[in-house]
Motif scaffolding. Structure first.
Motif, PDB file in Angstrom:
ATOM      1  N   ALA A 126       0.851  -1.205   0.000  1.00 51.81           N
ATOM      2  CA  ALA A 126       0.000   0.000   0.000  1.00 51.81           C
ATOM      3  C   ALA A 126       0.882   1.250   0.000  1.00 51.81           C
ATOM      4  O   ALA A 126       0.595   2.238  -0.698  1.00 51.81           O
ATOM      5  N   PHE A 127       1.974   1.213   0.764  1.00 51.33           N
ATOM      6  CA  PHE A 127       2.907   2.356   0.767  1.00 51.33           C
ATOM      7  C   PHE A 127       3.556   2.516  -0.600  1.00 51.33           C
ATOM      8  O   PHE A 127       3.674   3.631  -1.122  1.00 51.33           O
ATOM      9  N   GLU A 128       3.967   1.413  -1.188  1.00 51.78           N
ATOM     10  CA  GLU A 128       4.629   1.477  -2.490  1.00 51.78           C
ATOM     11  C   GLU A 128       3.714   2.163  -3.520  1.00 51.78           C
ATOM     12  O   GLU A 128       4.160   2.992  -4.314  1.00 51.78           O
ATOM     13  N   VAL A 129       2.421   1.826  -3.462  1.00 49.73           N
ATOM     14  CA  VAL A 129       1.467   2.412  -4.414  1.00 49.73           C
ATOM     15  C   VAL A 129       1.264   3.903  -4.107  1.00 49.73           C
ATOM     16  O   VAL A 129       1.349   4.756  -4.997  1.00 49.73           O
ATOM     17  N   GLU A 130       1.049   4.239  -2.820  1.00 42.83           N
ATOM     18  CA  GLU A 130       0.805   5.643  -2.487  1.00 42.83           C
ATOM     19  C   GLU A 130       2.032   6.499  -2.780  1.00 42.83           C
ATOM     20  O   GLU A 130       1.945   7.565  -3.393  1.00 42.83           O
ATOM     21  N   ARG A 131       3.178   6.018  -2.366  1.00 41.30           N
ATOM     22  CA  ARG A 131       4.414   6.762  -2.567  1.00 41.30           C
ATOM     23  C   ARG A 131       4.737   6.904  -4.054  1.00 41.30           C
ATOM     24  O   ARG A 131       5.172   7.952  -4.524  1.00 41.30           O
ATOM     25  N   GLY A 132       4.483   5.820  -4.790  1.00 41.21           N
ATOM     26  CA  GLY A 132       4.738   5.863  -6.232  1.00 41.21           C
ATOM     27  C   GLY A 132       3.871   6.915  -6.907  1.00 41.21           C
ATOM     28  O   GLY A 132       4.325   7.626  -7.805  1.00 41.21           O
ATOM     29  N   GLN A 134       2.408   9.582  -5.329  1.00 43.09           N
ATOM     30  CA  GLN A 134       2.607  10.932  -4.762  1.00 43.09           C
ATOM     31  C   GLN A 134       4.025  11.442  -4.945  1.00 43.09           C
ATOM     32  O   GLN A 134       4.257  12.636  -4.948  1.00 43.09           O
ATOM     33  N   GLY A 135       4.975  10.528  -5.012  1.00 47.63           N
ATOM     34  CA  GLY A 135       6.372  10.923  -5.196  1.00 47.63           C
ATOM     35  C   GLY A 135       7.112  11.225  -3.904  1.00 47.63           C
ATOM     36  O   GLY A 135       8.333  11.171  -3.872  1.00 47.63           O
ATOM     37  N   VAL A 136       6.406  11.580  -2.836  1.00 43.45           N
ATOM     38  CA  VAL A 136       7.036  11.902  -1.544  1.00 43.45           C
ATOM     39  C   VAL A 136       6.175  11.314  -0.437  1.00 43.45           C
ATOM     40  O   VAL A 136       5.042  10.898  -0.681  1.00 43.45           O
ATOM     41  N   GLY A 137       6.710  11.315   0.799  1.00 46.32           N
ATOM     42  CA  GLY A 137       5.880  10.959   1.952  1.00 46.32           C
ATOM     43  C   GLY A 137       6.366   9.742   2.703  1.00 46.32           C
ATOM     44  O   GLY A 137       7.288   9.041   2.277  1.00 46.32           O
ATOM     45  N   SER A 138       5.726   9.519   3.850  1.00 49.73           N
ATOM     46  CA  SER A 138       6.092   8.434   4.760  1.00 49.73           C
ATOM     47  C   SER A 138       5.038   7.323   4.683  1.00 49.73           C
ATOM     48  O   SER A 138       3.949   7.535   4.157  1.00 49.73           O
ATOM     49  N   PRO A 139       5.335   6.150   5.280  1.00 52.32           N
ATOM     50  CA  PRO A 139       4.331   5.084   5.315  1.00 52.32           C
ATOM     51  C   PRO A 139       3.360   5.196   6.494  1.00 52.32           C
ATOM     52  O   PRO A 139       2.630   4.239   6.773  1.00 52.32           O
ATOM     53  N   GLY A 140       3.302   6.357   7.160  1.00 57.44           N
ATOM     54  CA  GLY A 140       2.426   6.487   8.330  1.00 57.44           C
ATOM     55  C   GLY A 140       0.960   6.241   7.997  1.00 57.44           C
ATOM     56  O   GLY A 140       0.267   5.480   8.683  1.00 57.44           O
ATOM     57  N   ASP A 141       0.472   6.887   6.946  1.00 58.90           N
ATOM     58  CA  ASP A 141      -0.955   6.766   6.619  1.00 58.90           C
ATOM     59  C   ASP A 141      -1.300   5.336   6.200  1.00 58.90           C
ATOM     60  O   ASP A 141      -2.288   4.766   6.671  1.00 58.90           O
ATOM     61  N   SER A 165      10.315   0.324   4.271  1.00 58.80           N
ATOM     62  CA  SER A 165      11.450   1.082   3.752  1.00 58.80           C
ATOM     63  C   SER A 165      11.091   1.670   2.396  1.00 58.80           C
ATOM     64  O   SER A 165      10.294   1.088   1.653  1.00 58.80           O
ATOM     65  N   ASP A 166      11.699   2.816   2.075  1.00 58.53           N
ATOM     66  CA  ASP A 166      11.527   3.348   0.712  1.00 58.53           C
ATOM     67  C   ASP A 166      12.804   3.137  -0.094  1.00 58.53           C
ATOM     68  O   ASP A 166      13.021   3.765  -1.115  1.00 58.53           O
TER      69      ASP A 166
END
Ligand code: PMV
Length: 338
Positions: A126-132, A134-141, A165-166
């Motif tokens: 889920a983080f990989e998709v959101e970060r991909g 958005q381009g920035v950000g943490s896995p908090g959400d 990890s990113d």
């Protein structure tokens, strides 16, 4: 492992998955730079349904939504197209986790349809998709909406659930016990971009006083996490206010946020902006018994209030689409206060 952290089982289409929204109690922005953060999953939900195309007349185009496009590319590549249906009670671009919940629910059902997946793996995907997207950000959400309940990032408290990890930075995600309080959120009606706010803060923290501000943000978040652990409402109220003052200092408040925070002062123990800021939403811990008054104050000041509780369950399958037409909270007496 606790039952709410069960893996997502293998399942066949048609499928639906539900994920809660979230609000950040302490530590937004500094978490991007490795600071501690406390995030609560809340009882507003996003549901994603998936079925093979052609099984109904209704279809949703995937391509224009960057999160769905990314999820499809990464976790549905080479497979037959999917019809996705999204139902959401989480306002978009409001700092309440709509994109994290969309990513988690979508990745959960894609994972279910391809053999199932563990919850740490769901959090990472889920983080990989959101970060991909958005381009920035943490896995908090994304970790919050996958774990449910309260989670702390980068704080030495509670049982470790997983780390994410990113490729450069690594964040640890831990369980924090929920004191069971009711919170009140106020959406300013000013939508904003998380990515723009995160980039503006990175620039601000590059100024000479940046390291001091980051140190203060970390200290206040840790104090806030400790106060929640001790169920110390007065302490939590104080640290909410201190966290907000620092977020204002780094430039992510907004006149509408200030107005809503001012409006709840008579009935709240404390309040702050929640999420990326620059618009979006604020969060108040109401005085006991003053939840509805706090919501009314937000509405009178022009915001959209939500009386919320912590949702213990993270993203999960909700059975077949046929039974998944309505969301928890569709009862008008439940959750949102107009
Ligand atoms: O998207 P929002 O408004 O919930 O903001 C998330 C919190 C930030 O710390 C600003 C960004 C992040 O990814 O952690």
């Amino acid at each position: 492992m606790s039952p709410v952290l069960d893996p997502v089982p293998a399942a066949n289409l048609p499928l639906a998955a539900l994920a809660p929204g979230k609000c950040i109690l302490f530590g937004e922005h500094s978490v991007v730079h490795g600071g501690p953060e406390l995030v609560a999953a809340i009882d507003l939900y996003v549901q994603v349904g998936a079925r093979a195309p052609g099984s109904t007349g209704a279809t949703t185009a995937v391509a224009p939504n960057p999160y769905l496009r990314r999820a499809t590319e990464r976790f549905w590549s080479g497979r037959p197209p999917l019809d996705l249906t999204i139902t959401s009670r989480v306002p978009r671009s409001a700092g309440l986790g709509s994109s994290a919940a969309l990513c988690a629910a979508t990745v959960a059902l894609m994972g279910a349809a391809t053999g199932g997946l563990s919850r740490p793996e769901l959090a990472r995907r889920a983080f990989e998709v959101e970060r991909g997207a958005q381009g920035v950000g943490s896995p908090g959400d994304t970790s919050s909406v996958v774990a449910g309940g309260l989670v702390a990032l980068n704080a030495e408290v509670g049982e470790e659930l997983w780390s994410v990890s990113d490729g450069g930075r690594e964040w640890s995600v831990r369980r924090v016990a929920d004191p069971g309080w009711t919170w009140v959120v106020g959406y300013t009606r000013v939508p904003r971009s998380t990515a723009d706010a995160v980039r503006a803060v990175a620039t601000r923290l590059g100024r000479p006083d940046g390291p001091d501000l980051l140190r203060e943000l970390r200290r206040v978040a840790l104090e806030g996490i400790r106060a929640v652990g001790q169920e110390d409402r007065t302490g939590v109220g104080r640290w909410l206010g201190e966290n907000h003052a620092l977020l204002r200092e780094i430039g992510v408040s907004h006149p509408r946020l200030e107005a809503l925070i001012e409006a709840v002062r008579p009935s709240a123990v404390g309040a702050k902006l929640t999420g990326a800021g620059a618009g979006g939403s604020m969060l108040a811990l109401p005085q006991t018994g003053k939840e509805v008054e706090t919501a009314r104050r937000i509405a009178s000041a022009g915001g959209v209030p939500y009386v919320v509780r912590v949702e213990p369950r993270g993203a999960h399958l909700v059975g077949s689409l046929a039974t998944a037409g309505s969301l928890p909270g569709d009862d008008p007496d439940d959750g949102a206060v107009g």
